[in-house]
Scaffold this motif. Structure first.
Motif, PDB file in Angstrom:
ATOM      1  N   ALA A 198      43.481  35.495  43.913  1.00  0.00           N
ATOM      2  CA  ALA A 198      42.156  35.907  44.396  1.00  0.00           C
ATOM      3  C   ALA A 198      41.858  37.353  44.025  1.00  0.00           C
ATOM      4  CB  ALA A 198      42.071  35.730  45.904  1.00  0.00           C
ATOM      5  N   LYS A 199      40.569  37.669  43.913  1.00  0.00           N
ATOM      6  CA  LYS A 199      40.184  39.045  43.599  1.00  0.00           C
ATOM      7  C   LYS A 199      39.494  39.717  44.782  1.00  0.00           C
ATOM      8  CE  LYS A 199      35.781  37.900  41.306  1.00  0.00           C
ATOM      9  NZ  LYS A 199      34.979  38.123  40.085  1.00  0.00           N
ATOM     10  N   ASN A 200      39.748  39.197  45.991  1.00  0.00           N
ATOM     11  CA  ASN A 200      39.136  39.782  47.188  1.00  0.00           C
ATOM     12  C   ASN A 200      40.197  40.274  48.161  1.00  0.00           C
ATOM     13  OD1 ASN A 200      40.158  37.454  48.394  1.00  0.00           O
ATOM     14  ND2 ASN A 200      38.181  36.424  48.450  1.00  0.00           N
ATOM     15  N   ASN A 201      39.781  40.594  49.382  1.00  0.00           N
ATOM     16  CA  ASN A 201      40.684  41.193  50.368  1.00  0.00           C
ATOM     17  C   ASN A 201      41.851  40.296  50.745  1.00  0.00           C
ATOM     18  OD1 ASN A 201      39.984  39.777  53.181  1.00  0.00           O
ATOM     19  ND2 ASN A 201      38.062  40.086  52.071  1.00  0.00           N
ATOM     20  N   TRP A 202      41.719  38.972  50.602  1.00  0.00           N
ATOM     21  CA  TRP A 202      42.826  38.072  50.929  1.00  0.00           C
ATOM     22  C   TRP A 202      44.072  38.439  50.117  1.00  0.00           C
ATOM     23  CZ3 TRP A 202      43.400  33.079  53.498  1.00  0.00           C
ATOM     24  CH2 TRP A 202      42.355  32.809  54.401  1.00  0.00           C
ATOM     25  N   ASN A 203      43.888  38.714  48.871  1.00  0.00           N
ATOM     26  CA  ASN A 203      45.005  39.088  48.015  1.00  0.00           C
ATOM     27  C   ASN A 203      45.686  40.347  48.554  1.00  0.00           C
ATOM     28  OD1 ASN A 203      46.439  40.437  45.809  1.00  0.00           O
ATOM     29  ND2 ASN A 203      45.533  38.926  44.446  1.00  0.00           N
ATOM     30  N   ALA A 217      37.344  48.546  54.616  1.00  0.00           N
ATOM     31  CA  ALA A 217      38.293  48.995  55.632  1.00  0.00           C
ATOM     32  C   ALA A 217      39.479  48.048  55.730  1.00  0.00           C
ATOM     33  CB  ALA A 217      37.587  49.106  56.981  1.00  0.00           C
ATOM     34  N   TYR A 218      39.237  46.769  55.536  1.00  0.00           N
ATOM     35  CA  TYR A 218      40.294  45.772  55.648  1.00  0.00           C
ATOM     36  C   TYR A 218      41.164  45.735  54.386  1.00  0.00           C
ATOM     37  CZ  TYR A 218      42.282  41.233  57.163  1.00  0.00           C
ATOM     38  OH  TYR A 218      43.106  40.219  57.568  1.00  0.00           O
ATOM     39  N   GLY A 219      40.561  45.360  53.270  1.00  0.00           N
ATOM     40  CA  GLY A 219      41.325  45.199  52.045  1.00  0.00           C
ATOM     41  C   GLY A 219      41.952  46.492  51.559  1.00  0.00           C
ATOM     42  N   THR A 220      41.199  47.582  51.588  1.00  0.00           N
ATOM     43  CA  THR A 220      41.708  48.843  51.059  1.00  0.00           C
ATOM     44  C   THR A 220      42.813  49.404  51.942  1.00  0.00           C
ATOM     45  OG1 THR A 220      39.522  49.273  50.127  1.00  0.00           O
ATOM     46  CG2 THR A 220      41.046  51.127  50.225  1.00  0.00           C
ATOM     47  N   GLU A 271      40.482  52.443  69.870  1.00  0.00           N
ATOM     48  CA  GLU A 271      41.883  52.086  70.097  1.00  0.00           C
ATOM     49  C   GLU A 271      42.072  50.688  70.676  1.00  0.00           C
ATOM     50  OE1 GLU A 271      40.456  54.478  73.688  1.00  0.00           O
ATOM     51  OE2 GLU A 271      40.302  54.615  71.500  1.00  0.00           O
ATOM     52  N   LYS A 272      41.020  50.094  71.225  1.00  0.00           N
ATOM     53  CA  LYS A 272      41.138  48.730  71.750  1.00  0.00           C
ATOM     54  C   LYS A 272      41.146  47.688  70.632  1.00  0.00           C
ATOM     55  CE  LYS A 272      40.945  49.955  76.114  1.00  0.00           C
ATOM     56  NZ  LYS A 272      42.132  49.817  76.993  1.00  0.00           N
ATOM     57  N   SER A 273      40.702  48.086  69.446  1.00  0.00           N
ATOM     58  CA  SER A 273      40.632  47.129  68.340  1.00  0.00           C
ATOM     59  C   SER A 273      41.256  47.626  67.045  1.00  0.00           C
ATOM     60  CB  SER A 273      39.170  46.739  68.074  1.00  0.00           C
ATOM     61  OG  SER A 273      38.408  47.892  67.730  1.00  0.00           O
ATOM     62  N   ASN A 274      41.398  48.935  66.886  1.00  0.00           N
ATOM     63  CA  ASN A 274      41.914  49.489  65.636  1.00  0.00           C
ATOM     64  C   ASN A 274      43.438  49.365  65.612  1.00  0.00           C
ATOM     65  OD1 ASN A 274      42.591  50.899  63.343  1.00  0.00           O
ATOM     66  ND2 ASN A 274      41.220  52.616  63.753  1.00  0.00           N
ATOM     67  N   ARG A 275      43.916  48.259  65.074  1.00  0.00           N
ATOM     68  CA  ARG A 275      45.345  47.964  65.108  1.00  0.00           C
ATOM     69  C   ARG A 275      46.157  48.855  64.180  1.00  0.00           C
ATOM     70  NH1 ARG A 275      42.109  44.786  62.464  1.00  0.00           N
ATOM     71  NH2 ARG A 275      42.636  43.687  60.524  1.00  0.00           N
ATOM     72  N   LEU A 276      45.513  49.556  63.255  1.00  0.00           N
ATOM     73  CA  LEU A 276      46.206  50.432  62.313  1.00  0.00           C
ATOM     74  C   LEU A 276      46.100  51.904  62.691  1.00  0.00           C
ATOM     75  CD1 LEU A 276      45.166  48.747  58.925  1.00  0.00           C
ATOM     76  CD2 LEU A 276      47.187  48.293  60.330  1.00  0.00           C
TER      77      LEU A 276
END
Length: 618
Positions: free
Chosen positions: A183-188, A242-245, A331-336
């Motif tokens: 895949a060429k998207n965030n899943w990869n 924010a997710y993939g990168t 902080e309630k959702s930002n797991r990183l």
């Protein structure tokens, strides 16, 4: 042909990876080996003692970890086809608790982290049919296992280790579940990262398997990284950047710490420059340019600190500085979130200055332009202007759309994404991207909800791609022009939209339209969260609190503004409270040319702007 080229590229990078840049697995160190090695806590503690901003963030993570102590252990909760929420909460809890243990050696954090690790390890599976769930759970357990390794009883280590191997790594080797490698998207990016962390965490248990996973990941992740070329534009927009990168940066960080090299990944064209793309998506209203499947403001973005250090450019952190100063950490959702502590390197927040960029653009498969007079929230103008195509991952029919901030207020808005489960549970095949797909029946995804043109009540052409054909950074007329013609193929002969910020004080949106052999009804629409204060023919006043803007239809005295509801037509559509549309319709004869000029001025004005230059003269 594109598929063949992609396949050859994939084979090529695998052969390179298995050749001269094969990772040296003899370099792998003892635990902890992921992200924060033994003894590196001391540098973090120095930053906490030295700088208020980092002390505040550190204390927020500790407080949230303390709150987690009273929560019941996670259970396998499947919503639709996903347990992704559970995987993400597992990552948040385990990462926060593991950080808090390493920074304080308070055993309650260690014991709760062990409890959560054992709970998820005993799930029947981590839902490989939706592999993002596996990837995030594998990342969570890998960090916990590695960071707490020497404190965990051997029985607990064995349970967690077996779960990583059997519920994370093994299904990742199954062709039924690992299509994301191509895949060429965030899943990869996400799946390769999660499995690679798992592989490195338990490397001693099956060296051959772990070698294979990491080598293939180094080759595979280059495919989505092509999307950043040539200068950083990310096809999937704000939230998926924010997710993939973030996961891509995690992967590079892992390689550098384990092998002393990232095997050329960070030097991939456009990758480091993408920090400017993300920074420029924040408007001067404090709202983001949320085109495509984007959500709301993410809050502090840890990956940006990694980019700032790589680039040696603190200006890309100007938005992050604001989040730090206002303690907007999510902080309630930002797991990183703990990554910000690891990657910031104790930077002095007071030394972060604003960028000087007034026009940001990079060619890509899904182009945008960002125009601004500056970075001041209270006074500067901001325009996010969308070209591109609906045919990309998480794309909408939004070519020509824009968001507008003036006087610190968002006047022209985007609705952003609708939660996928609500649409999937209604039986919609929203991942089918062809022109007749039910995806385009969804109000938030089609052109009827966006700030763009609609012709004869028809959908945009999904495969059309609006390209930037002109731009200027002249401070007296910052502008960008997109050719929308392919988006209206068979509907119009020609369509071009330009947006300009003039004299640092007002904005013009100009459309140049030519019909083909058929008549056309052209709808010009803009979604706004403001209240319509008054309509006086071709003059419209919008009000938000005590602030107002005036919108003029230049040289079109025979056209009157209208407003209408933003409520969607279908039961499965998400409601849109607080929004209305403003706009107008015009009738055009065959082979007719029309020029539409709409100006936006701060305040309640009686005079037009008077700027009606043709786009060819911009």
């Amino acid at each position: 042909m594109k598929k063949l080229i992609s396949c050859l590229f994939f084979i090529g990078v695998i052969s390179v990876t298995s050749g001269q840049i094969k990772p040296d697995f003899s370099r792998i160190s003892d635990h902890p080996r992921l992200l924060l090695r033994q003894g590196e806590e001391e540098k973090l503690k120095e930053g906490v003692l030295t700088h208020t901003a980092w002390r505040n963030l550190h204390e927020v993570i500790l407080r949230e970890s303390t709150a987690i102590l009273d929560m019941k252990p996670l259970t396998r909760n499947q919503i639709g086809r996903r347990i992704l929420q559970t995987s993400r909460e597992a990552l948040r809890r385990i990462f926060y608790l593991s950080y808090s243990w390493r920074m304080t050696e308070e055993r309650s954090y260690l014991e709760k982290a062990e409890q959560e690790l054992l709970a998820v390890s005993q799930f029947a599976d981590w839902n490989p049919s939706h592999f993002l769930d596996v990837a995030e759970m594998t990342l969570a357990t890998a960090i916990g296992y590695d960071w707490l390794y020497h404190e965990l009883p051997e029985a607990s280590r064995q349970t967690i280790r077996n779960a990583i191997l059997q519920k994370g790594l093994a299904p990742g080797q199954d062709a039924a579940y690992n299509g994301w490698r191509r895949a060429k998207n965030n899943w990869n990016q996400v799946c390769n990262t999660g499995l690679s962390f798992g592989a490195l965490a338990v490397f001693e248990e099956n060296e051959a398997l772990c070698n294979d996973i990491i080598e293939k990941a180094i080759a595979s992740i280059r495919i989505p990284m092509e999307a950043y070329a040539p200068a950083g534009n990310y096809t999937e927009g704000y939230s998926y950047w924010a997710y993939g990168t973030s996961f891509n940066v995690l992967f590079i960080d892992m390689l550098e710490k384990a092998f002393g090299s990232d095997f050329g990944l960070s030097s991939q064209p456009g990758f480091l420059q993408t920090a400017s793309f993300y920074a420029n998506l924040m408007g001067t209203s404090g709202r983001v340019f949320n085109y495509g499947d984007a959500g709301g403001v993410e809050g502090l973005q840890p990956a940006m600190f990694w980019f700032a250090n790589k680039l040696q450019d603190r200006s890309v952190l100007f938005i992050e500085k604001d989040f730090l100063e206002r303690q907007k950490f999510n902080e309630k959702s930002n797991r990183l979130l703990p990554l910000a502590m690891l990657w910031a390197d104790g930077i002095d927040v007071n030394k972060i200055q604003a960028p000087t960029t007034k026009l940001w653009h990079a060619t890509s498969e899904n182009e945008i332009a960002v125009l601004r007079t500056g970075w001041n929230k209270t006074k500067d103008i901001y325009v996010g202007f969308k070209g591109g195509t609906a045919s990309v991952s998480h794309g909408h029919m939004d070519a020509g759309s824009f968001v507008l901030d003036m006087d610190g207020v968002r006047w022209a808005s985007e609705l952003g994404m609708q939660q996928y489960n609500s649409l999937e549970s209604a039986g919609l095949k929203i991942w089918d991207m062809h022109q007749q797909s039910p995806r385009w029946d969804v109000f938030r995804l089609n052109n009827f909800s966006h700030n763009t043109l609609t012709i004869n009540g028809q959908l945009h052409q999904m495969e059309g791609n609006a390209k930037l054909i002109k731009k200027s950074e002249n401070e007296e007329q910052i502008n960008a022009v997109f050719d929308l013609t392919s988006v209206f193929a068979s509907q119009l002969e020609k369509a071009t939209r330009g947006i300009a910020v003039l004299n640092k004080s007002y904005v013009i949106v100009r459309d140049e339209i030519k019909t083909g052999k058929n008549r056309a009804t052209v709808r010009w629409a803009m979604l706004t969260p403001a209240r319509v204060d008054k309509i006086d023919g071709n003059r419209l006043v919008l009000k938000n609190g005590k602030k107002k803007i005036t919108v003029f239809l230049e040289d079109m005295d025979d056209i009157q503004w209208k407003s209408w509801s933003a409520e969607p037509p279908k039961e499965y559509d998400a409601p849109n409270p607080g929004f209305v549309f403003v706009g107008f319709e015009i009738q055009m004869n065959p082979h007719e040319v029309k020029h539409l000029n709409i100006s936006f001025n701060v305040g309640d004005h009686e005079k037009r702007s008077g700027h009606t230059l043709a786009l060819s003269e911009w």
